[in-house]
Design a protein around this motif. Structure first.
Motif, PDB file in Angstrom:
ATOM      1  N   THR A 173      47.611  13.542  21.058  1.00  0.00           N
ATOM      2  CA  THR A 173      48.838  13.274  21.709  1.00  0.00           C
ATOM      3  C   THR A 173      49.463  12.129  21.143  1.00  0.00           C
ATOM      4  OG1 THR A 173      48.259  11.608  23.288  1.00  0.00           O
ATOM      5  CG2 THR A 173      48.172  14.157  24.009  1.00  0.00           C
ATOM      6  N   GLU A 197      59.683  14.967  20.950  1.00  0.00           N
ATOM      7  CA  GLU A 197      59.101  15.215  21.922  1.00  0.00           C
ATOM      8  C   GLU A 197      60.244  14.610  23.645  1.00  0.00           C
ATOM      9  OE1 GLU A 197      55.044  12.448  23.845  1.00  0.00           O
ATOM     10  OE2 GLU A 197      55.063  13.789  22.440  1.00  0.00           O
ATOM     11  N   HIS A 223      60.798  17.127  26.379  1.00  0.00           N
ATOM     12  CA  HIS A 223      60.943  17.172  27.508  1.00  0.00           C
ATOM     13  C   HIS A 223      62.485  17.852  27.948  1.00  0.00           C
ATOM     14  CE1 HIS A 223      56.964  15.461  28.481  1.00  0.00           C
ATOM     15  NE2 HIS A 223      57.094  14.305  27.614  1.00  0.00           N
ATOM     16  N   SER A 277      62.556  21.762  27.995  1.00  0.00           N
ATOM     17  CA  SER A 277      61.400  22.566  27.996  1.00  0.00           C
ATOM     18  C   SER A 277      61.417  23.503  26.649  1.00  0.00           C
ATOM     19  CB  SER A 277      61.747  23.170  29.684  1.00  0.00           C
ATOM     20  OG  SER A 277      62.024  21.834  30.816  1.00  0.00           O
ATOM     21  N   ARG A 300      59.948  24.779  22.557  1.00  0.00           N
ATOM     22  CA  ARG A 300      58.941  23.361  21.730  1.00  0.00           C
ATOM     23  C   ARG A 300      60.447  23.211  20.811  1.00  0.00           C
ATOM     24  NH1 ARG A 300      55.050  27.988  18.598  1.00  0.00           N
ATOM     25  NH2 ARG A 300      56.850  27.571  17.211  1.00  0.00           N
ATOM     26  N   SER A 313      48.124  28.441  21.505  1.00  0.00           N
ATOM     27  CA  SER A 313      48.236  28.371  22.724  1.00  0.00           C
ATOM     28  C   SER A 313      47.782  27.158  23.195  1.00  0.00           C
ATOM     29  CB  SER A 313      47.028  30.077  24.031  1.00  0.00           C
ATOM     30  OG  SER A 313      46.232  29.052  23.350  1.00  0.00           O
ATOM     31  N   ARG A 314      47.091  26.467  22.659  1.00  0.00           N
ATOM     32  CA  ARG A 314      46.866  24.730  22.611  1.00  0.00           C
ATOM     33  C   ARG A 314      47.505  23.582  22.937  1.00  0.00           C
ATOM     34  NH1 ARG A 314      42.242  22.853  18.486  1.00  0.00           N
ATOM     35  NH2 ARG A 314      42.231  20.800  19.773  1.00  0.00           N
ATOM     36  N   TRP A 315      49.456  23.750  22.864  1.00  0.00           N
ATOM     37  CA  TRP A 315      50.576  23.237  22.288  1.00  0.00           C
ATOM     38  C   TRP A 315      50.592  23.027  23.845  1.00  0.00           C
ATOM     39  CZ3 TRP A 315      55.079  24.712  24.367  1.00  0.00           C
ATOM     40  CH2 TRP A 315      56.033  24.137  24.435  1.00  0.00           C
ATOM     41  N   LYS A 316      51.223  22.275  24.552  1.00  0.00           N
ATOM     42  CA  LYS A 316      51.584  21.903  25.243  1.00  0.00           C
ATOM     43  C   LYS A 316      52.691  21.154  25.581  1.00  0.00           C
ATOM     44  CE  LYS A 316      46.873  20.840  27.294  1.00  0.00           C
ATOM     45  NZ  LYS A 316      46.125  19.878  28.197  1.00  0.00           N
ATOM     46  N   LEU A 317      53.553  21.679  26.421  1.00  0.00           N
ATOM     47  CA  LEU A 317      55.064  21.285  25.949  1.00  0.00           C
ATOM     48  C   LEU A 317      55.074  19.512  26.672  1.00  0.00           C
ATOM     49  CD1 LEU A 317      57.868  21.717  26.572  1.00  0.00           C
ATOM     50  CD2 LEU A 317      58.303  21.326  28.907  1.00  0.00           C
ATOM     51  N   ASP A 375      54.091  16.905  24.603  1.00  0.00           N
ATOM     52  CA  ASP A 375      52.106  15.972  24.561  1.00  0.00           C
ATOM     53  C   ASP A 375      52.721  15.398  22.733  1.00  0.00           C
ATOM     54  OD1 ASP A 375      51.254  16.213  26.671  1.00  0.00           O
ATOM     55  OD2 ASP A 375      49.320  17.084  26.296  1.00  0.00           O
TER      56      ASP A 375
END
Length: 399
Positions: A133, A166, A170, A173, A175, A241-245, A247
């Motif tokens: 992060t 980032e 946020h 919502s 990528r 798929s490890r991407w998190k909005l 982060d």
């Protein structure tokens, strides 16, 4: 940093001389007005190994001009009422970027976009690997100028823009690279992308291969997208798929990873010259364009790090050149005119997008295949190759 020109000894007891520099791989330039292109040139090879000639439509990793395009996206969010340039960015992030020496000083989008946030680069920490992060990277004291609070001093720092990206994630919502393609690049009818996933197959096939000191360093795609378009630690799987909005705003390289052609870059310049309108389509308000292009910081002899006179005036991801005064050497050859825009420098590329609002024209260019520390130009902190590209492209308008 823009390092000083290296001199090496020729023979013991003899004068020093500059080592010979190989010619660039490619050079492309386009001159334009708000209504269209004036003229262009394209010389050299987009892919030296394959012998493929470069064209004005070939996308290149344009380096820090990427920041200007990100700022256009931010202004769209400002116009929508989603963000405020002067609000504490912690309200958008869910965490608080804090200079440890000045914990009560907020950081704003205006600070981030103008490099006055007191954020600093340290060991390329702005390249945050997949699964990690930006927040964690910013905990390090070395990620901050602990001698100055946000808003006091200019220091060019790539790390500002992963934080900006980032915020975009946020507030949308979505990528970062996907939102930028749909909401910023597509409305300008530009086939461009951040780190390749959202570019067309045709753009991927025309990718400009980047070499530095004769070695391939980026985008030797051979007609297909890279297996991994983001940075991962050695030995770790490249699984998006490890991407998190929200982060990790660094993943798609908002500070420098835009792949765009010189022709696409010229369209960005035409948008700015048009006060937010491109080919009759309103994309930004005139007020937003003015906000982007207005100076936030100007060097007064002590209030910033100029990198040997290269940075002396800065707005929101834009620069104004030239700047008069001691310590400033930011004139690549403007012939008395004032230009606003941005330069780029990474992986053997030197690039520029500059507009003269008073005269109503602009230039876009890039040069590839340069060494890590190319020779300086004459009387300027710009390097000789980019000075030549600036002057040559400007000559398409005013011989």
């Amino acid at each position: 940093m823009r390092a000083a020109l290296l001199l090496i000894p020729f023979l013991a007891g003899c004068a020093t001389m500059t080592p010979p520099t190989a010619p660039p791989d490619a050079q492309v330039g386009i001159a334009f007005t708000r209504d269209g292109e004036i003229s262009s040139f394209a010389e050299g090879l987009a892919d030296p190994a394959a012998g493929r000639a470069v064209t004005p439509d070939d996308p290149v990793r344009i380096a820090s001009i990427s920041k200007l395009v990100v700022a256009i996206g931010v202004m769209k969010l400002v116009e929508a009422g989603a963000v405020d340039l002067d609000a504490d960015v912690s309200v958008y992030l869910g965490w608080t970027p804090t200079n440890p020496a000045y914990p009560d000083h907020k950081v704003s989008l205006r600070h981030l976009l103008s490099h006055t946030s007191s954020v600093r680069d340290h060991d390329d920490q702005y390249a945050v690997p997949l699964g990690e992060t930006v927040e964690a990277a910013m905990v390090a004291r070395t990620s901050w100028d602990t001698s100055n609070p946000p808003g006091r001093r200019f220091h060019y720092s790539n790390m500002n823009f992963p934080i900006v990206a980032e915020i975009i994630e946020h507030m949308t919502s979505e990528r970062f690279d996907i939102w930028m393609r749909r909401e910023v690049l597509d409305p300008m009818k530009i086939d461009a992308c951040f780190n390749w996933p959202t570019c067309s197959d045709a753009a991927v096939a025309r990718a400009v291969v980047l070499r530095q000191d004769g070695k391939v360093v980026r985008d030797d795609l051979q007609g297909k997208r890279p297996d991994c378009p983001v940075f991962v630690r050695d030995g770790e799987a490249c699984d998006l798929s490890r991407w998190k909005l929200g982060d990790n705003g660094s993943l798609f390289s908002p500070q420098g990873g835009l792949r765009i052609s010189a022709r696409g870059l010229a369209r960005v310049g035409r948008l700015l010259l048009g006060g937010g309108t491109l080919d009759g389509v309103r994309i930004l308000s005139p007020q937003s364009v003015d906000t982007l292009l207005t100076q936030v910081w100007r060097f007064d002899g002590r209030n910033g790090d100029t990198e040997d006179g290269f940075y002396c005036s800065y707005g929101l991801a834009t620069r104004q050149i030239p700047t008069s005064g001691a310590g400033c050497a930011d004139n690549p050859g403007t012939r008395g005119a004032t230009f606003v825009g941005h330069a780029g420098d990474a992986y053997g590329v030197r690039s520029g997008l500059w507009i003269d609002r008073a005269a109503g024209h602009g230039i876009a260019y890039f040069v590839t295949g340069l060494p890590a520390d190319p020779p300086r130009g004459r009387g300027t902190a710009f390097r000789a190759a980019e000075q030549d590209a600036f002057r040559r492209t400007l000559g398409l308008i005013r011989p």
